[in-house]
Design a protein around this motif. Structure first.
Motif, PDB file in Angstrom:
ATOM      1  N   GLY A 132       0.636  -1.248   0.096  1.00 28.79           N
ATOM      2  CA  GLY A 132       0.110   0.022   0.046  1.00 28.79           C
ATOM      3  C   GLY A 132       0.933   1.195  -0.020  1.00 28.79           C
ATOM      4  N   ALA A 133       0.044   2.337   0.513  1.00 30.22           N
ATOM      5  CA  ALA A 133       0.955   3.836   0.471  1.00 30.22           C
ATOM      6  C   ALA A 133       1.647   3.722   1.635  1.00 30.22           C
ATOM      7  CB  ALA A 133      -0.374   4.784   0.633  1.00 30.22           C
ATOM      8  N   PHE A 134       3.000   4.173   1.112  1.00 33.75           N
ATOM      9  CA  PHE A 134       3.889   4.442   2.467  1.00 33.75           C
ATOM     10  C   PHE A 134       4.864   5.658   2.003  1.00 33.75           C
ATOM     11  CE2 PHE A 134       6.244   1.514  -0.142  1.00 33.75           C
ATOM     12  CZ  PHE A 134       7.349   1.853  -0.446  1.00 33.75           C
ATOM     13  N   ASN A 135       5.543   6.317   2.927  1.00 29.25           N
ATOM     14  CA  ASN A 135       6.648   7.277   3.005  1.00 29.25           C
ATOM     15  C   ASN A 135       7.600   7.105   4.036  1.00 29.25           C
ATOM     16  OD1 ASN A 135       7.182  10.070   1.517  1.00 29.25           O
ATOM     17  ND2 ASN A 135       7.542  10.462   3.720  1.00 29.25           N
ATOM     18  N   ILE A 136       8.838   6.667   3.646  1.00 26.06           N
ATOM     19  CA  ILE A 136       9.852   6.561   4.749  1.00 26.06           C
ATOM     20  C   ILE A 136      10.861   7.632   4.828  1.00 26.06           C
ATOM     21  CG2 ILE A 136      11.765   4.821   5.316  1.00 26.06           C
ATOM     22  CD1 ILE A 136      10.293   2.771   3.997  1.00 26.06           C
ATOM     23  N   ARG A 137      10.839   8.366   5.952  1.00 27.45           N
ATOM     24  CA  ARG A 137      11.753   9.439   6.000  1.00 27.45           C
ATOM     25  C   ARG A 137      12.986   8.908   6.873  1.00 27.45           C
ATOM     26  NH1 ARG A 137      10.472  14.947   5.912  1.00 27.45           N
ATOM     27  NH2 ARG A 137      11.810  16.333   7.450  1.00 27.45           N
ATOM     28  N   LYS A 138      14.247   9.503   6.274  1.00 27.37           N
ATOM     29  CA  LYS A 138      15.553   9.042   7.095  1.00 27.37           C
ATOM     30  C   LYS A 138      16.189  10.222   7.356  1.00 27.37           C
ATOM     31  CE  LYS A 138      19.312   6.191   6.693  1.00 27.37           C
ATOM     32  NZ  LYS A 138      20.197   5.061   5.669  1.00 27.37           N
ATOM     33  N   ASN A 139      16.653  10.556   8.574  1.00 24.00           N
ATOM     34  CA  ASN A 139      17.497  11.633   8.707  1.00 24.00           C
ATOM     35  C   ASN A 139      17.026  12.799   8.381  1.00 24.00           C
ATOM     36  OD1 ASN A 139      19.111  10.079  10.402  1.00 24.00           O
ATOM     37  ND2 ASN A 139      20.369   9.283   8.792  1.00 24.00           N
ATOM     38  N   GLY A 140      15.856  13.220   8.070  1.00 25.94           N
ATOM     39  CA  GLY A 140      15.331  14.575   7.723  1.00 25.94           C
ATOM     40  C   GLY A 140      14.890  14.740   6.177  1.00 25.94           C
ATOM     41  N   ALA A 141      15.031  13.456   5.454  1.00 28.87           N
ATOM     42  CA  ALA A 141      14.629  13.537   3.987  1.00 28.87           C
ATOM     43  C   ALA A 141      13.896  12.353   3.837  1.00 28.87           C
ATOM     44  CB  ALA A 141      15.950  13.867   3.534  1.00 28.87           C
ATOM     45  N   GLY A 142      12.955  12.484   2.827  1.00 27.27           N
ATOM     46  CA  GLY A 142      12.109  11.225   2.265  1.00 27.27           C
ATOM     47  C   GLY A 142      13.249  10.386   1.532  1.00 27.27           C
ATOM     48  N   VAL A 143      12.993   9.013   1.782  1.00 30.19           N
ATOM     49  CA  VAL A 143      13.890   8.049   1.130  1.00 30.19           C
ATOM     50  C   VAL A 143      13.186   7.325  -0.088  1.00 30.19           C
ATOM     51  CG1 VAL A 143      15.832   8.447   2.676  1.00 30.19           C
ATOM     52  CG2 VAL A 143      13.993   6.683   2.904  1.00 30.19           C
ATOM     53  N   VAL A 146      -1.668   3.107   5.250  1.00 27.08           N
ATOM     54  CA  VAL A 146      -0.716   4.004   5.117  1.00 27.08           C
ATOM     55  C   VAL A 146       0.732   3.995   6.074  1.00 27.08           C
ATOM     56  CG1 VAL A 146      -0.041   6.736   4.399  1.00 27.08           C
ATOM     57  CG2 VAL A 146      -2.392   5.692   4.253  1.00 27.08           C
ATOM     58  N   HIS A 147       1.793   3.607   5.745  1.00 27.36           N
ATOM     59  CA  HIS A 147       2.913   3.569   6.784  1.00 27.36           C
ATOM     60  C   HIS A 147       3.727   5.064   6.435  1.00 27.36           C
ATOM     61  CE1 HIS A 147       1.597  -0.316   7.132  1.00 27.36           C
ATOM     62  NE2 HIS A 147       2.313  -0.696   8.063  1.00 27.36           N
ATOM     63  N   ILE A 148       4.235   5.597   7.473  1.00 28.59           N
ATOM     64  CA  ILE A 148       5.023   6.852   7.183  1.00 28.59           C
ATOM     65  C   ILE A 148       5.899   6.775   8.571  1.00 28.59           C
ATOM     66  CG2 ILE A 148       3.330   8.386   5.996  1.00 28.59           C
ATOM     67  CD1 ILE A 148       2.807   9.507   8.655  1.00 28.59           C
ATOM     68  N   PRO A 149       6.803   5.715   8.543  1.00 26.65           N
ATOM     69  CA  PRO A 149       7.886   5.680   9.485  1.00 26.65           C
ATOM     70  C   PRO A 149       8.848   6.566   9.297  1.00 26.65           C
ATOM     71  CG  PRO A 149       8.146   3.793   7.917  1.00 26.65           C
ATOM     72  CD  PRO A 149       6.912   4.295   7.826  1.00 26.65           C
ATOM     73  N   VAL A 150       9.478   7.075  10.356  1.00 27.58           N
ATOM     74  CA  VAL A 150      10.579   7.958  10.269  1.00 27.58           C
ATOM     75  C   VAL A 150      11.893   7.307  11.045  1.00 27.58           C
ATOM     76  CG1 VAL A 150      11.373  10.096  11.420  1.00 27.58           C
ATOM     77  CG2 VAL A 150       9.084  10.097  10.239  1.00 27.58           C
ATOM     78  N   ILE A 151      12.836   7.336  10.447  1.00 28.77           N
ATOM     79  CA  ILE A 151      14.362   6.906  11.151  1.00 28.77           C
ATOM     80  C   ILE A 151      15.281   7.902  11.291  1.00 28.77           C
ATOM     81  CG2 ILE A 151      13.563   4.358  11.019  1.00 28.77           C
ATOM     82  CD1 ILE A 151      15.339   4.101   8.489  1.00 28.77           C
TER      83      ILE A 151
END
Lengths: 306, 306
Positions: A22-33, A65-70
């Motif tokens: 499904g929909a997702f947005n992975i953000r890492k160290n301040g930027a979308g990846v 929708v997964h929008i994890p931030v690492i």
């Protein structure tokens, strides 16, 4: 683009073992990846500030929708503004955890400001998990702010979980319920060492026959400190219930302040709270079954927070 | 020196049908009018400010002190500082009501600042009743402040009652409990018309194995407004319990904020609060027994506040 550490963090905060469906947005160290959208769920980068707009079409059912931030570096101070449009009569799951791995000596911080518009008749389950690790002495800080408008007949279920490893957190949650809207909040919090956690939840029963239930459970160990403010405001005919229980250990401190305020004669508001230590009868019972004291303690705490 | 109106007020606030037995001090419109002391209980006028010192000898048992205050004129602003020395191992009753009859157009106000030292092993029951009447539109205002030090093994029972007719009240109560001290507070409050009442109760469990129980019940009618702050602080092994229930009617407002804070792992603190309307099942039951709606309502409210 995601290494083994990234994947571990994603698993901790979003139960993700691979790239989500499904929909997702992975953000890492301040930027979308990485990002994926679907026919029903669009994700658009904000132009005026850091963050995304998640737009879920009306009548979208069974999607997530997964929008994890690492955060895996020290010295990061990431502030992000996300807006969620949950369309009429949709039924979706949104998972928005944040994991910080800080093995440096400087602070790393992530502040997520999330605003939700849950439209008429929609059903939203929102899960937010926080997790920190790293063997440095750099602080791991998370300050989420969550604002939710729950329109007529919509149902929102929130799960707010701080698993472990967050040195400092201030969590603000503000929810407004319109006619017949329904809210269930489950909060789980564990602090240890000299961690500090503050959680402020404000719920306004604005519409006729809205209802809210808030269940908070926490464990405070070592020298950690927890502060809870709950504010349940009845402005119309409706029902609200707050229940908060804390287990306090060692030299920890817990302050719990659940305010209820009724501004309408048909607002029915209840709260219950208790702070106490682990029941010694429970400990003895488990130890008589062969558990060590530590195992017995862990079993009880896990059961309490599960 | 006491006329029929004075006697009515004394009956309302101190259940006195005649001059009381034992020690007493009657204050009227800002001045002492009658006093009696006993072999064990002395009452001395303060020299530095308005008020009295009540000194109860150690081991005094079964005696009482009545210190009612009546205000029957408008435009009175009476501030009084009373200090109570409750000697070791004594067992006494202190009754300290205030009645205001204001049939004028200007405010009448009485602020009583009461400080108690309840010495080791003593047992004190303290009753404070507030009552107002008068057909003028002059406001009737009462702002009591009560500070109580409860020494080792002492037991204090408080009854704080605002019967009716007080337009505005701000009640501050601060209690500190030492080793094995015990406290029970019962609060009863009724407001109507556009009356406002605020009650702040702070209890500190300082000593080992102290315990506190606070039970607050209130009824808010018409356009009245009630605000409660309870602050129960556990600084040592001990137990505390707050329970507050309010019935809200018409356009009234009730705000209840009971904070519990544990600073010790063996502090066990619990609070429960509920705001709601009169149970309709109860009303229907009483009406089926022949009560009118008004009678049924009154019966339920009286039972709740009794």
């Amino acid at each position: 683009m995601l290494n083994a550490l990234d994947k571990l963090m994603l698993e901790k905060v979003a139960d993700l073992h691979e790239i989500p469906q499904g929909a997702f947005n992975i953000r890492k160290n301040g930027a979308g990846v990485q990002r994926n959208t679907t026919a029903n769920i669009d994700i658009v980068t904000k132009e005026d500030k850091s963050g995304i707009d998640v737009i879920i079409k009306p009548y979208t059912k069974g999607e997530s929708v997964h929008i994890p931030v690492i955060v895996t570096e020290e010295n990061i101070n990431d502030v992000v503004y996300n807006t969620f449009e949950v369309g009429e009569y949709s039924d979706v799951l949104i998972v928005a955890g944040c994991g910080i791995h800080n093995s440096g000596h400087h602070k790393s911080q992530h502040d997520g400001i999330h605003t939700f518009f849950v439209r008429k008749g929609a059903k939203l389950k929102y899960v937010e998990k926080h997790y920190g690790q790293g063997d440095g002495n750099g602080e791991r800080v998370l300050n989420p702010k969550t604002i939710i408008e729950v329109e007529e007949g919509a149902v929102v279920e929130l799960e707010l979980i701080q698993i472990k490893g967050i040195d400092q957190t201030k969590r603000d949650t503000e929810i407004r319920l319109m006619d017949n809207a329904k809210l269930v909040v489950t909060e789980r919090l564990l602090t240890y060492q000299d961690q500090e956690a503050e959680s402020n939840i404000t719920v306004e029963l604005l519409g006729v026959d809205s209802s809210a239930q808030i269940i908070s459970r926490s464990v405070a160990q070592d020298d950690s400190k927890q502060t809870f403010y709950f504010d349940l405001i009845g402005r119309n005919k409706g029902r609200g219930h707050i229940q908060c229980d804390a287990i306090i250990m060692h030299n920890a401190q817990v302050l719990s302040t659940p305010r209820i305020s009724a501004h309408h004669s048909e607002a029915q508001l209840v709260h219950e709270a208790a702070i106490g230590r682990i029941e010694s009868e429970q400990l003895i019972k488990l130890m008589s079954l062969g558990f060590s004291e530590q195992e017995a303690e862990d079993t009880i705490l896990n059961g309490f927070l599960k």
